[in-house]
Design a protein around this motif. Structure first.
Motif, PDB file in Angstrom:
ATOM      1  N   ARG A 189      -1.502  47.334 -95.260  1.00  0.00           N
ATOM      2  CA  ARG A 189      -0.997  48.326 -94.471  1.00  0.00           C
ATOM      3  C   ARG A 189      -1.468  49.551 -94.504  1.00  0.00           C
ATOM      4  O   ARG A 189      -1.880  50.367 -93.609  1.00  0.00           O
ATOM      5  CB  ARG A 189       0.458  48.140 -94.441  1.00  0.00           C
ATOM      6  CG  ARG A 189       1.528  49.029 -93.202  1.00  0.00           C
ATOM      7  CD  ARG A 189       2.717  48.483 -93.132  1.00  0.00           C
ATOM      8  NE  ARG A 189       3.442  48.442 -94.246  1.00  0.00           N
ATOM      9  CZ  ARG A 189       4.138  49.690 -94.841  1.00  0.00           C
ATOM     10  NH1 ARG A 189       4.218  50.476 -93.795  1.00  0.00           N
ATOM     11  NH2 ARG A 189       4.883  49.742 -95.823  1.00  0.00           N
ATOM     12  N   TYR A 190      -1.559  50.172 -95.832  1.00  0.00           N
ATOM     13  CA  TYR A 190      -1.824  51.410 -96.031  1.00  0.00           C
ATOM     14  C   TYR A 190      -3.555  51.649 -95.851  1.00  0.00           C
ATOM     15  O   TYR A 190      -3.809  52.868 -95.338  1.00  0.00           O
ATOM     16  CB  TYR A 190      -1.363  51.856 -97.376  1.00  0.00           C
ATOM     17  CG  TYR A 190       0.002  52.452 -97.559  1.00  0.00           C
ATOM     18  CD1 TYR A 190       0.391  53.633 -97.566  1.00  0.00           C
ATOM     19  CD2 TYR A 190       1.123  51.561 -97.347  1.00  0.00           C
ATOM     20  CE1 TYR A 190       1.859  54.048 -97.321  1.00  0.00           C
ATOM     21  CE2 TYR A 190       2.395  51.938 -97.892  1.00  0.00           C
ATOM     22  CZ  TYR A 190       2.559  53.062 -97.545  1.00  0.00           C
ATOM     23  OH  TYR A 190       4.099  53.457 -97.543  1.00  0.00           O
ATOM     24  N   MET A 191      -4.109  50.619 -96.266  1.00  0.00           N
ATOM     25  CA  MET A 191      -5.523  50.708 -96.191  1.00  0.00           C
ATOM     26  C   MET A 191      -6.021  50.789 -94.557  1.00  0.00           C
ATOM     27  O   MET A 191      -6.814  51.564 -93.987  1.00  0.00           O
ATOM     28  CB  MET A 191      -6.126  49.442 -96.636  1.00  0.00           C
ATOM     29  CG  MET A 191      -6.254  49.782 -98.391  1.00  0.00           C
ATOM     30  SD  MET A 191      -7.242  50.968 -99.012  1.00  0.00           S
ATOM     31  CE  MET A 191      -9.074  50.428 -98.250  1.00  0.00           C
ATOM     32  N   GLU A 192      -5.421  50.001 -93.716  1.00  0.00           N
ATOM     33  CA  GLU A 192      -5.386  49.975 -92.360  1.00  0.00           C
ATOM     34  C   GLU A 192      -5.185  51.434 -91.713  1.00  0.00           C
ATOM     35  O   GLU A 192      -5.985  51.828 -90.927  1.00  0.00           O
ATOM     36  CB  GLU A 192      -4.686  48.959 -91.641  1.00  0.00           C
ATOM     37  CG  GLU A 192      -5.055  47.542 -91.725  1.00  0.00           C
ATOM     38  CD  GLU A 192      -3.928  46.579 -91.784  1.00  0.00           C
ATOM     39  OE1 GLU A 192      -2.982  47.005 -91.391  1.00  0.00           O
ATOM     40  OE2 GLU A 192      -4.251  45.418 -92.050  1.00  0.00           O
ATOM     41  N   PHE A 193      -4.015  52.276 -92.186  1.00  0.00           N
ATOM     42  CA  PHE A 193      -3.557  53.255 -91.776  1.00  0.00           C
ATOM     43  C   PHE A 193      -4.728  54.303 -92.325  1.00  0.00           C
ATOM     44  O   PHE A 193      -5.194  55.315 -91.292  1.00  0.00           O
ATOM     45  CB  PHE A 193      -2.438  53.773 -92.341  1.00  0.00           C
ATOM     46  CG  PHE A 193      -2.048  55.364 -92.308  1.00  0.00           C
ATOM     47  CD1 PHE A 193      -1.275  55.683 -91.008  1.00  0.00           C
ATOM     48  CD2 PHE A 193      -2.651  56.149 -93.190  1.00  0.00           C
ATOM     49  CE1 PHE A 193      -0.953  57.137 -90.951  1.00  0.00           C
ATOM     50  CE2 PHE A 193      -2.302  57.530 -92.819  1.00  0.00           C
ATOM     51  CZ  PHE A 193      -1.366  58.057 -91.836  1.00  0.00           C
ATOM     52  N   ALA A 194      -5.394  54.377 -93.461  1.00  0.00           N
ATOM     53  CA  ALA A 194      -6.338  55.151 -93.925  1.00  0.00           C
ATOM     54  C   ALA A 194      -7.528  54.897 -92.919  1.00  0.00           C
ATOM     55  O   ALA A 194      -8.258  56.172 -92.761  1.00  0.00           O
ATOM     56  CB  ALA A 194      -6.503  54.950 -95.291  1.00  0.00           C
ATOM     57  N   GLU A 203     -14.693  60.853 -88.911  1.00  0.00           N
ATOM     58  CA  GLU A 203     -15.553  60.479 -89.959  1.00  0.00           C
ATOM     59  C   GLU A 203     -15.956  59.068 -90.093  1.00  0.00           C
ATOM     60  O   GLU A 203     -15.254  58.109 -89.557  1.00  0.00           O
ATOM     61  CB  GLU A 203     -14.540  60.895 -91.186  1.00  0.00           C
ATOM     62  CG  GLU A 203     -14.079  62.436 -91.390  1.00  0.00           C
ATOM     63  CD  GLU A 203     -15.270  63.137 -91.693  1.00  0.00           C
ATOM     64  OE1 GLU A 203     -16.129  62.954 -92.313  1.00  0.00           O
ATOM     65  OE2 GLU A 203     -15.194  64.317 -91.143  1.00  0.00           O
ATOM     66  N   ASP A 204     -16.729  58.859 -91.000  1.00  0.00           N
ATOM     67  CA  ASP A 204     -17.209  57.516 -91.375  1.00  0.00           C
ATOM     68  C   ASP A 204     -16.547  56.649 -92.118  1.00  0.00           C
ATOM     69  O   ASP A 204     -15.985  56.961 -93.405  1.00  0.00           O
ATOM     70  CB  ASP A 204     -18.523  57.497 -91.940  1.00  0.00           C
ATOM     71  CG  ASP A 204     -19.242  56.118 -92.209  1.00  0.00           C
ATOM     72  OD1 ASP A 204     -18.600  55.219 -91.455  1.00  0.00           O
ATOM     73  OD2 ASP A 204     -20.063  56.047 -92.911  1.00  0.00           O
ATOM     74  N   SER A 205     -15.740  55.553 -91.521  1.00  0.00           N
ATOM     75  CA  SER A 205     -14.761  54.752 -92.616  1.00  0.00           C
ATOM     76  C   SER A 205     -15.279  53.444 -93.103  1.00  0.00           C
ATOM     77  O   SER A 205     -14.692  52.722 -93.740  1.00  0.00           O
ATOM     78  CB  SER A 205     -13.593  54.578 -91.647  1.00  0.00           C
ATOM     79  OG  SER A 205     -13.781  53.350 -90.593  1.00  0.00           O
ATOM     80  N   GLY A 206     -16.775  53.776 -93.174  1.00  0.00           N
ATOM     81  CA  GLY A 206     -17.481  52.381 -93.584  1.00  0.00           C
ATOM     82  C   GLY A 206     -17.248  51.948 -94.923  1.00  0.00           C
ATOM     83  O   GLY A 206     -16.853  50.654 -95.090  1.00  0.00           O
ATOM     84  N   HIS A 207     -17.054  52.814 -95.841  1.00  0.00           N
ATOM     85  CA  HIS A 207     -16.704  52.497 -97.291  1.00  0.00           C
ATOM     86  C   HIS A 207     -15.313  51.819 -97.409  1.00  0.00           C
ATOM     87  O   HIS A 207     -15.104  51.038 -97.916  1.00  0.00           O
ATOM     88  CB  HIS A 207     -17.082  53.720 -97.984  1.00  0.00           C
ATOM     89  CG  HIS A 207     -16.561  53.363 -99.451  1.00  0.00           C
ATOM     90  ND1 HIS A 207     -17.393  52.544-100.517  1.00  0.00           N
ATOM     91  CD2 HIS A 207     -15.828  53.930-100.462  1.00  0.00           C
ATOM     92  CE1 HIS A 207     -16.991  52.420-101.688  1.00  0.00           C
ATOM     93  NE2 HIS A 207     -16.107  53.199-101.853  1.00  0.00           N
TER      94      HIS A 207
END
Length: 422
Positions: A189-194, A203-207
């Motif tokens: 859940r927190y990763m999805e928010f980030a 910004e690039d969220s690829g990583h």
């Protein structure tokens, strides 16, 4: 250990029963139970020795325990106990040696009454000879050590808020990250928010997305007791850190008074932790030298399932032992133990009882609610099915009711403390 005390009492003193096969050992003349003090604590000869033998009533703690036990047993306030009550319940020796019993009752009543204070940091400009804390200095430097990132507000949230409201220089130190006590789905859940936030600012969220997919692949295949990846442990630690910050801010602390120690002994990623190392003690010494507290509050509730509270308490003691005799402030520092998450102190043990109003109980509850990952169903609930905030309120309400039944003032709730003399 204390957890074994109830079953030891059944085995040694209980009625013989197939439900507890060890009770049949009572039929033998050649059985010896070898117990530590905690495991033996509920046996009659240790818990209520006046029922089976003569006692040394010069021991004030024993006398206080016995009078409180008598009042509870027969359902009377302390000041209504009679000589007949003493004689009928194994306490005739006390009545003869230190009577008349009304004098004993007044003495014990006064001792209990003097534990009650609305000024946990000491009351300024007041006679402190009968108060649990010193009046001076009027504004104290206090540090609350919290083994996990929520023990502070669960166990002493009302006192925490009261200390801040009364103008003391309060710090809180979270000794461990608590990163093993977060559910896996909270991480996603927190990763999805980030990821969404990173995308929203261009910004690039690829990583981040790659890490997220690795986590999603890891969790379904995760075996019992398998260690999380470093990235997952970090996210779980960040979750608990932000919750702790929110709780401490709610209590009124500025950010520079909130300390995250992340003691290394805890950081195994497993339920079983490492032995305490030199760095654990040095980190604690460093913080103590920075704050130089006149008051320390530490968890004295050693029944937590994984033993972290006791380890954290011993680290504080080790740090103080090294500082004592080297730094003057240590001689003027008092160490108070709190409980609440797992146990509460017995009435006769309590040395400071801080009453809470109904409004303060609500403020404490709100501080606990900031720890959302521990809400509803924590990862490590122990043997108690109640949520932590419910346990806290039930225990503090029970402490207040115990004082009320003994004839003291009736309060909504009370948080209890015992001073550790190091």
């Amino acid at each position: 250990s204390k957890k074994k005390a109830p079953i030891i009492k059944k085995a040694v003193e209980g009625e013989m029963s197939g439900e507890v096969p060890a009770t049949y050992l009572q039929l033998s003349d050649h059985v010896e139970f070898v117990l530590d003090e905690a495991a033996a604590s509920e046996l009659t000869r240790f818990d209520t020795p006046w029922l089976v033998k003569d006692c040394s009533w010069e021991d004030n703690i024993l006398k206080k325990k016995a009078v409180i036990w008598l009042a509870d047993t027969i359902g009377k306030p302390v000041l209504k106990l009679t000589e007949e009550d003493y004689n009928n319940h194994g306490m005739a020796q006390l009545a003869v040696e230190q009577g008349p019993v009304y004098n004993i009752n007044i003495d014990i009543f006064n001792q209990i009454q003097h534990t009650i204070t609305g000024w946990p940091g000491g009351k300024p400009d007041a006679d402190d000879s009968q108060r649990p804390e010193r009046a001076l200095p009027a504004k104290k430097r206090s540090i609350i050590f919290s083994p996990h990132p929520d023990d502070d507000v669960i166990s002493m949230g009302g006192t925490f808020i009261r200390l801040v409201d009364q103008g003391h220089d309060v710090h809180v130190a979270y000794q461990t990250s608590g990163n093993t006590a977060v559910w896996d789905d909270d991480v996603l859940r927190y990763m999805e928010f980030a990821i969404d936030f990173t995308n929203s600012i261009g910004e690039d969220s690829g990583h981040l997305h790659k890490l997220y997919e690795e986590m999603r692949a890891f969790f379904p295949q995760k075996q019992p007791n398998q260690i999380d990846t470093r990235e997952i442990r970090n996210v779980k630690g960040f979750i608990r850190k932000t919750e702790a910050i929110s709780g401490a801010r709610y209590a009124g602390l500025p950010d520079d008074h909130i300390h995250f120690m992340a003691l290394p002994f805890y950081e195994t990623g497993k339920t079983k932790k490492n032995a305490v190392g030199e760095e654990d003690i040095l980190l604690t010494i460093e913080l103590l030298q920075k704050v130089k507290p006149q008051q320390i509050f530490a968890a004295g509730d050693f029944a937590d399932p994984n033993g972290t509270h006791l380890v954290c308490f011993n680290i504080i003691l080790a740090a103080l032992a090294r500082l004592k005799g080297k730094e003057a402030w240590v001689d003027d520092c008092w160490l108070w133990m709190y409980r609440g998450a797992w146990h509460e102190f017995e009435t006769y043990e309590i040395e400071m009882a801080v009453p809470l109003s109904p409004q303060e109980v609500i403020r404490k509850r709100n501080a606990i609610f900031k720890h959302q990952s521990q809400k509803d169903r924590p990862v490590f609930p122990g043997d108690d099915a109640r949520e932590f905030w419910v346990r806290a309120e039930d225990r503090t309400r029970d402490t207040a009711q115990r004082y009320d039944r003994l004839g003291l003032a009736e309060y909504e709730a009370m948080e209890a403390f015992v001073r550790y003399r190091f």
